[in-house]
Scaffold this motif. Sequence first.
Motif, PDB file in Angstrom:
ATOM      1  N   ARG A   1      23.650   2.424  21.882  1.00 25.12           N
ATOM      2  CA  ARG A   1      24.844   1.966  21.173  1.00 25.12           C
ATOM      3  C   ARG A   1      25.735   3.114  20.709  1.00 25.12           C
ATOM      4  N   TYR A   2      25.111   4.187  20.170  1.00 20.55           N
ATOM      5  CA  TYR A   2      25.899   5.232  19.528  1.00 20.55           C
ATOM      6  C   TYR A   2      25.863   6.574  20.258  1.00 20.55           C
ATOM      7  N   GLY A   3      24.913   6.751  21.161  1.00 15.40           N
ATOM      8  CA  GLY A   3      24.692   8.070  21.723  1.00 15.40           C
ATOM      9  C   GLY A   3      25.526   8.381  22.953  1.00 15.40           C
ATOM     10  N   GLN A   4      26.113   9.555  22.936  1.00 12.47           N
ATOM     11  CA  GLN A   4      26.688  10.088  24.166  1.00 12.47           C
ATOM     12  C   GLN A   4      25.587  10.764  24.981  1.00 12.47           C
ATOM     13  N   ALA A   5      24.465  11.035  24.304  1.00 10.47           N
ATOM     14  CA  ALA A   5      23.296  11.601  24.976  1.00 10.47           C
ATOM     15  C   ALA A   5      22.037  11.057  24.304  1.00 10.47           C
ATOM     16  N   TRP A   6      20.942  11.147  25.040  1.00  9.85           N
ATOM     17  CA  TRP A   6      19.614  10.767  24.549  1.00  9.85           C
ATOM     18  C   TRP A   6      18.707  11.974  24.739  1.00  9.85           C
ATOM     19  N   VAL A   7      17.830  12.213  23.765  1.00 10.52           N
ATOM     20  CA  VAL A   7      16.960  13.387  23.788  1.00 10.52           C
ATOM     21  C   VAL A   7      15.500  12.953  23.788  1.00 10.52           C
ATOM     22  N   THR A   8      14.708  13.606  24.629  1.00 13.10           N
ATOM     23  CA  THR A   8      13.261  13.406  24.615  1.00 13.10           C
ATOM     24  C   THR A   8      12.567  14.758  24.618  1.00 13.10           C
ATOM     25  N   THR A   9      11.384  14.796  24.014  1.00 12.75           N
ATOM     26  CA  THR A   9      10.504  15.958  24.128  1.00 12.75           C
ATOM     27  C   THR A   9       9.263  15.592  24.929  1.00 12.75           C
ATOM     28  N   GLY A  10       9.321  14.452  25.585  1.00 12.34           N
ATOM     29  CA  GLY A  10       8.166  13.937  26.300  1.00 12.34           C
ATOM     30  C   GLY A  10       7.534  12.795  25.531  1.00 12.34           C
ATOM     31  N   ASP A  11       6.392  12.358  25.984  1.00 12.68           N
ATOM     32  CA  ASP A  11       5.675  11.256  25.341  1.00 12.68           C
ATOM     33  C   ASP A  11       4.867  11.802  24.170  1.00 12.68           C
ATOM     34  N   PRO A  12       5.147  11.376  22.929  1.00  9.48           N
ATOM     35  CA  PRO A  12       4.396  11.901  21.784  1.00  9.48           C
ATOM     36  C   PRO A  12       2.908  11.564  21.839  1.00  9.48           C
ATOM     37  N   LYS A  13       2.537  10.531  22.584  1.00  9.43           N
ATOM     38  CA  LYS A  13       1.119  10.187  22.706  1.00  9.43           C
ATOM     39  C   LYS A  13       0.383  11.180  23.598  1.00  9.43           C
ATOM     40  N   ILE A  14       1.128  11.863  24.459  1.00 14.98           N
ATOM     41  CA  ILE A  14       0.541  12.871  25.337  1.00 14.98           C
ATOM     42  C   ILE A  14       0.685  14.251  24.710  1.00 14.98           C
ATOM     43  N   GLY A  15       1.901  14.555  24.208  1.00 15.06           N
ATOM     44  CA  GLY A  15       2.151  15.859  23.603  1.00 15.06           C
ATOM     45  C   GLY A  15       1.808  16.970  24.563  1.00 15.06           C
ATOM     46  N   ARG A  16       1.094  17.948  24.053  1.00 16.46           N
ATOM     47  CA  ARG A  16       0.689  19.073  24.891  1.00 16.46           C
ATOM     48  C   ARG A  16      -0.675  18.851  25.538  1.00 16.46           C
TER      49      ARG A  16
ATOM     50  N   ALA B   1       1.039  13.434  34.236  1.00 18.01           N
ATOM     51  CA  ALA B   1       1.094  12.291  33.327  1.00 18.01           C
ATOM     52  C   ALA B   1       2.330  12.350  32.444  1.00 18.01           C
ATOM     53  N   SER B   2       2.697  13.550  32.038  1.00 20.28           N
ATOM     54  CA  SER B   2       3.892  13.706  31.217  1.00 20.28           C
ATOM     55  C   SER B   2       5.145  13.313  31.986  1.00 20.28           C
ATOM     56  N   ARG B   3       5.249  13.753  33.227  1.00 17.13           N
ATOM     57  CA  ARG B   3       6.426  13.399  34.023  1.00 17.13           C
ATOM     58  C   ARG B   3       6.502  11.900  34.245  1.00 17.13           C
TER      59      ARG B   3
ATOM     60  N   GLY C   1       9.576   9.588  33.046  1.00 15.65           N
ATOM     61  CA  GLY C   1      10.229   8.675  33.982  1.00 15.65           C
ATOM     62  C   GLY C   1      10.274   7.252  33.454  1.00 15.65           C
ATOM     63  N   ALA C   2       9.166   6.831  32.819  1.00  6.14           N
ATOM     64  CA  ALA C   2       9.134   5.485  32.232  1.00  6.14           C
ATOM     65  C   ALA C   2      10.110   5.367  31.065  1.00  6.14           C
ATOM     66  N   GLN C   3      10.241   6.431  30.270  1.00  5.66           N
ATOM     67  CA  GLN C   3      11.217   6.419  29.182  1.00  5.66           C
ATOM     68  C   GLN C   3      12.631   6.239  29.717  1.00  5.66           C
ATOM     69  N   ILE C   4      12.952   6.959  30.777  1.00  7.43           N
ATOM     70  CA  ILE C   4      14.290   6.878  31.367  1.00  7.43           C
ATOM     71  C   ILE C   4      14.556   5.474  31.902  1.00  7.43           C
TER      72      ILE C   4
ATOM     73  N   THR D   1       5.634  19.384  25.998  1.00 11.77           N
ATOM     74  CA  THR D   1       4.863  18.644  27.003  1.00 11.77           C
ATOM     75  C   THR D   1       3.626  19.475  27.358  1.00 11.77           C
ATOM     76  N   PRO D   2       2.728  18.964  28.179  1.00  6.73           N
ATOM     77  CA  PRO D   2       1.555  19.758  28.564  1.00  6.73           C
ATOM     78  C   PRO D   2       1.911  21.075  29.252  1.00  6.73           C
TER      79      PRO D   2
END
Length: 297
Positions: free
Chosen positions: A183-198, A204-206, A210-213, A239-240
């Motif tokens: 609704r408000y974003g000109q961009a969206w930011v991710t650092t990866g899946d927080p459940k995976i983290g490093r 698995a991170s990719r 991809g699922a987030q996108i 990410t890992p």
Amino acid sequence: MRLSTVILPIHPWAEGRQIWQRAEDLGFHTAYTYDHLTWRTFRDGPWFGAVPTLTAAACATSRIRLGTLVTSPNFRHPVTLAKELMTLDDISGGRLTLGIGAGGDGFDATALGQEAWTPRERADRFAEFVALLDRLLTEDAITHEGVHYSAVEARNVPGCVQSPRAPFAVAATGPRGMRLAARYGQAWVTTGDPKIGRRGTPEASRAAIGAQIERLAEICSETGREGAGPHRILLTGFTPDGNTPLRSLDAFVDFAGAHFALGIDEIVIHAPIPDSEFAADQAVYEKIACDALTQLR
């Protein structure tokens, strides 16, 4: 494809000026900084304010975009923040991007003496925060009485240089935050899946990114957002893969190519900080800045 950098606000300006100017000389699209009161392992060392740092950087540069990754409601109020952002957009000549997120339960969450908010309360506050900030930066006078934030005849004249306002880059991994990005974003930011983290694997991170996108695209469609939707930014280092993509130009090209193929538009790498989790060879970092996108095209 865009390549940007994030410069942590740990440098006295006598040193920091050269780092921000060098980022512009290297051709990075945007130079971001973290908007925290302090952060993780840097808590007991120098840490400067994000808005004054970006203001100084705006005066020391002329082309590179500048922004936060990310600003949160943890210690910010929309009314005062909007005034600072409008001013910064003016000083920079319309080069500001506001990275904005819900915040977490780190040091910022309790620095003002309050109890850390629950995840539900953070999400509620974030939704109201973003909506009010959008109005404050696009309307001349705002009165608003919300659950968490209020404004009484708050004015931001003359408004942002950029129209209708400085762009928002909304950090989100869950559906509620993604709806705000749609609704408000000109961009969206991710650092990866927080459940995976490093933990986990780069593969698995990719897959998770991809699922987030894909989910973001679905939400944009559901909410009637037309076109390609928000620009998609990956802040690296969480990410890992960790900081391994900065080991060599080839390693980064492989990493970036895999994420660009997923639909990421902009990759953000940390300016090297010796003896930290962001330690890297400065020469490799600069070679990546100069040569990586050419190899990827």
